[in-house]
Design a protein around this motif. Structure first.
Motif, PDB file in Angstrom:
ATOM      1  N   MET A 128      25.081  63.737   4.452  1.00 29.97           N
ATOM      2  CA  MET A 128      23.677  63.870   4.544  1.00 29.97           C
ATOM      3  C   MET A 128      23.262  62.914   4.372  1.00 29.97           C
ATOM      4  O   MET A 128      22.287  62.145   4.137  1.00 29.97           O
ATOM      5  CB  MET A 128      23.080  65.359   4.627  1.00 29.97           C
ATOM      6  N   LEU A 129      23.521  62.982   2.966  1.00 31.56           N
ATOM      7  CA  LEU A 129      22.872  62.177   1.608  1.00 31.56           C
ATOM      8  C   LEU A 129      23.514  60.400   1.876  1.00 31.56           C
ATOM      9  O   LEU A 129      21.860  59.297   1.325  1.00 31.56           O
ATOM     10  CB  LEU A 129      23.875  62.129   0.044  1.00 31.56           C
ATOM     11  N   ALA A 130      24.121  60.191   2.854  1.00 30.35           N
ATOM     12  CA  ALA A 130      24.292  58.906   2.545  1.00 30.35           C
ATOM     13  C   ALA A 130      23.355  58.605   3.982  1.00 30.35           C
ATOM     14  O   ALA A 130      24.073  56.943   3.839  1.00 30.35           O
ATOM     15  CB  ALA A 130      25.639  58.523   3.348  1.00 30.35           C
ATOM     16  N   ILE A 131      23.190  58.480   4.647  1.00 28.10           N
ATOM     17  CA  ILE A 131      21.975  58.897   5.535  1.00 28.10           C
ATOM     18  C   ILE A 131      21.104  57.337   5.098  1.00 28.10           C
ATOM     19  O   ILE A 131      20.463  56.153   5.788  1.00 28.10           O
ATOM     20  CB  ILE A 131      21.011  59.025   6.242  1.00 28.10           C
ATOM     21  N   SER A 132      20.529  57.606   4.034  1.00 25.39           N
ATOM     22  CA  SER A 132      19.693  56.461   3.412  1.00 25.39           C
ATOM     23  C   SER A 132      20.466  55.677   1.711  1.00 25.39           C
ATOM     24  O   SER A 132      20.043  55.469   0.868  1.00 25.39           O
ATOM     25  CB  SER A 132      18.360  57.563   2.225  1.00 25.39           C
ATOM     26  N   ASP A 133      21.946  56.581   1.267  1.00 26.78           N
ATOM     27  CA  ASP A 133      22.542  55.315   0.352  1.00 26.78           C
ATOM     28  C   ASP A 133      23.803  54.850   1.000  1.00 26.78           C
ATOM     29  O   ASP A 133      24.546  55.229   1.361  1.00 26.78           O
ATOM     30  CB  ASP A 133      22.659  56.692  -0.525  1.00 26.78           C
ATOM     31  N   PRO A 134      22.755  53.492   1.632  1.00 26.49           N
ATOM     32  CA  PRO A 134      24.257  53.024   2.245  1.00 26.49           C
ATOM     33  C   PRO A 134      25.790  52.593   1.338  1.00 26.49           C
ATOM     34  O   PRO A 134      26.888  52.396   1.576  1.00 26.49           O
ATOM     35  CB  PRO A 134      23.815  51.519   1.976  1.00 26.49           C
ATOM     36  N   VAL A 135      25.271  52.741  -0.583  1.00 28.73           N
ATOM     37  CA  VAL A 135      26.917  52.890  -1.215  1.00 28.73           C
ATOM     38  C   VAL A 135      27.505  54.184  -0.901  1.00 28.73           C
ATOM     39  O   VAL A 135      28.809  53.998  -0.949  1.00 28.73           O
ATOM     40  CB  VAL A 135      26.668  52.406  -3.157  1.00 28.73           C
ATOM     41  N   LEU A 136      26.988  54.623  -0.793  1.00 29.60           N
ATOM     42  CA  LEU A 136      27.487  56.496  -0.585  1.00 29.60           C
ATOM     43  C   LEU A 136      27.517  56.472   0.689  1.00 29.60           C
ATOM     44  O   LEU A 136      28.896  56.611   1.064  1.00 29.60           O
ATOM     45  CB  LEU A 136      26.543  57.787  -0.727  1.00 29.60           C
ATOM     46  N   LEU A 137      27.566  55.623   1.955  1.00 29.69           N
ATOM     47  CA  LEU A 137      28.092  55.301   2.792  1.00 29.69           C
ATOM     48  C   LEU A 137      29.348  54.961   2.944  1.00 29.69           C
ATOM     49  O   LEU A 137      30.398  55.479   3.487  1.00 29.69           O
ATOM     50  CB  LEU A 137      27.048  54.669   4.027  1.00 29.69           C
ATOM     51  N   GLN A 138      29.950  54.161   1.914  1.00 30.97           N
ATOM     52  CA  GLN A 138      30.862  53.416   2.204  1.00 30.97           C
ATOM     53  C   GLN A 138      31.639  54.214   1.749  1.00 30.97           C
ATOM     54  O   GLN A 138      33.223  53.948   2.237  1.00 30.97           O
ATOM     55  CB  GLN A 138      30.633  52.235   1.642  1.00 30.97           C
ATOM     56  N   LYS A 139      31.601  54.514   0.791  1.00 33.33           N
ATOM     57  CA  LYS A 139      33.074  55.948  -0.390  1.00 33.33           C
ATOM     58  C   LYS A 139      32.617  56.674   1.406  1.00 33.33           C
ATOM     59  O   LYS A 139      33.961  57.224   1.039  1.00 33.33           O
ATOM     60  CB  LYS A 139      31.860  57.109  -0.947  1.00 33.33           C
ATOM     61  N   VAL A 140      31.558  57.237   2.126  1.00 35.52           N
ATOM     62  CA  VAL A 140      32.105  58.016   2.881  1.00 35.52           C
ATOM     63  C   VAL A 140      33.208  57.747   4.198  1.00 35.52           C
ATOM     64  O   VAL A 140      34.154  58.140   4.681  1.00 35.52           O
ATOM     65  CB  VAL A 140      31.012  58.493   4.001  1.00 35.52           C
ATOM     66  N   LYS A 141      33.280  55.950   4.282  1.00 36.29           N
ATOM     67  CA  LYS A 141      33.787  55.430   5.634  1.00 36.29           C
ATOM     68  C   LYS A 141      35.646  54.981   4.291  1.00 36.29           C
ATOM     69  O   LYS A 141      36.199  55.215   5.441  1.00 36.29           O
ATOM     70  CB  LYS A 141      33.170  54.430   5.866  1.00 36.29           C
ATOM     71  N   ASP A 142      35.294  54.989   3.622  1.00 41.55           N
ATOM     72  CA  ASP A 142      36.146  54.826   2.399  1.00 41.55           C
ATOM     73  C   ASP A 142      37.769  55.870   3.328  1.00 41.55           C
ATOM     74  O   ASP A 142      38.680  55.919   2.926  1.00 41.55           O
ATOM     75  CB  ASP A 142      36.772  54.162   0.878  1.00 41.55           C
ATOM     76  N   TYR A 143      35.995  57.610   2.248  1.00 43.78           N
ATOM     77  CA  TYR A 143      37.598  58.538   2.589  1.00 43.78           C
ATOM     78  C   TYR A 143      38.370  58.704   3.708  1.00 43.78           C
ATOM     79  O   TYR A 143      38.970  59.232   4.018  1.00 43.78           O
ATOM     80  CB  TYR A 143      36.639  59.438   2.170  1.00 43.78           C
ATOM     81  N   ALA A 144      37.099  58.360   5.444  1.00 44.62           N
ATOM     82  CA  ALA A 144      37.465  58.470   6.696  1.00 44.62           C
ATOM     83  C   ALA A 144      39.148  57.926   6.440  1.00 44.62           C
ATOM     84  O   ALA A 144      39.812  58.310   7.343  1.00 44.62           O
ATOM     85  CB  ALA A 144      36.506  58.364   7.218  1.00 44.62           C
ATOM     86  N   LYS A 145      38.919  56.101   6.207  1.00 45.18           N
ATOM     87  CA  LYS A 145      39.806  55.580   6.203  1.00 45.18           C
ATOM     88  C   LYS A 145      40.886  56.337   5.612  1.00 45.18           C
ATOM     89  O   LYS A 145      42.161  56.117   6.144  1.00 45.18           O
ATOM     90  CB  LYS A 145      39.638  54.438   5.934  1.00 45.18           C
ATOM     91  N   GLU A 146      41.052  56.438   4.224  1.00 44.28           N
ATOM     92  CA  GLU A 146      42.242  57.205   3.263  1.00 44.28           C
ATOM     93  C   GLU A 146      42.289  58.556   4.239  1.00 44.28           C
ATOM     94  O   GLU A 146      43.837  58.855   4.422  1.00 44.28           O
ATOM     95  CB  GLU A 146      41.760  57.500   2.008  1.00 44.28           C
ATOM     96  N   LEU A 147      41.726  58.789   5.185  1.00 45.79           N
ATOM     97  CA  LEU A 147      42.724  60.458   5.894  1.00 45.79           C
ATOM     98  C   LEU A 147      43.217  59.741   7.250  1.00 45.79           C
ATOM     99  O   LEU A 147      44.217  60.563   7.043  1.00 45.79           O
ATOM    100  CB  LEU A 147      41.508  60.898   6.758  1.00 45.79           C
TER     101      LEU A 147
END
Length: 170
Positions: A128-147
């Motif tokens: 939800m927070l990543a919608i307006s935060d590109p740095v956080l969005l990248q962390k979410v993407k990185d986490y998904a890749k880690e999984l």
């Protein structure tokens, strides 16, 4: 300033709610954790929910068991998203909590995760927070890749040792 409020009705909820806190820390998201009983401290609860926006909270993660009013009452007062975590209960296994949180009236939605789903609540808050935060969005993407990498590593081990060896030594 904390972006996420984590609230629970009892310290017995801490094992589940600490998973949410750990995941928020993994994403670098500031949070504030509080124990408040909506039933035993209604005035304290109302002040918490009314002041959450002014404190800078953008999401509240609320865990509750049994009657599970805490998430819904937060959603009734706090204008931003609320994520409810139904707690496992001994009497009904958490189904009572789940039904109480997910069955909110029209206009008072609570995003609800699985029973004892602390980590998923934090991941949903991060998204939800990543919608307006590109740095956080990248962390979410990185986490998904880690999984995904973890699944591939498990499959590689299975292919290497075979089913029988893997199931015995897994």
């Amino acid at each position: 300033m904390a972006k996420v409020g984590i609230v629970m009705g009892s310290d017995s909820d801490m094992p589940v709610m600490s998973k949410a806190a750990d995941m928020l820390e993994k994403f670098g998201i500031d949070y504030e954790m509080t124990i408040i009983s909506a039933h035993r401290e209604p005035d304290v609860f109302f002040e918490y929910a009314k002041s959450a926006e002014a404190k800078g909270f953008q999401v509240i993660i609320a865990g509750a068991g049994m009657a599970a009013h805490l998430p819904g009452m937060c959603a009734a007062i706090f204008p931003m998203p609320v994520i409810g975590i139904p707690m496992h209960t001994t009497s009904l296994g958490g189904r009572d909590s789940l039904y109480s949180i997910v069955q909110m009236p029209t206009g008072i939605p609570v995003a609800t995760v699985a029973i004892n789903g602390g980590a998923n609540a934090a991941i949903l808050a991060a998204k939800m927070l990543a919608i307006s935060d590109p740095v956080l969005l990248q962390k979410v993407k990185d986490y998904a890749k880690e999984l995904g990498d973890q699944v591939e590593a498990k499959d590689a081990r299975l292919q290497e040792v075979g089913y029988r060896a893997y199931s015995k030594n897994g």
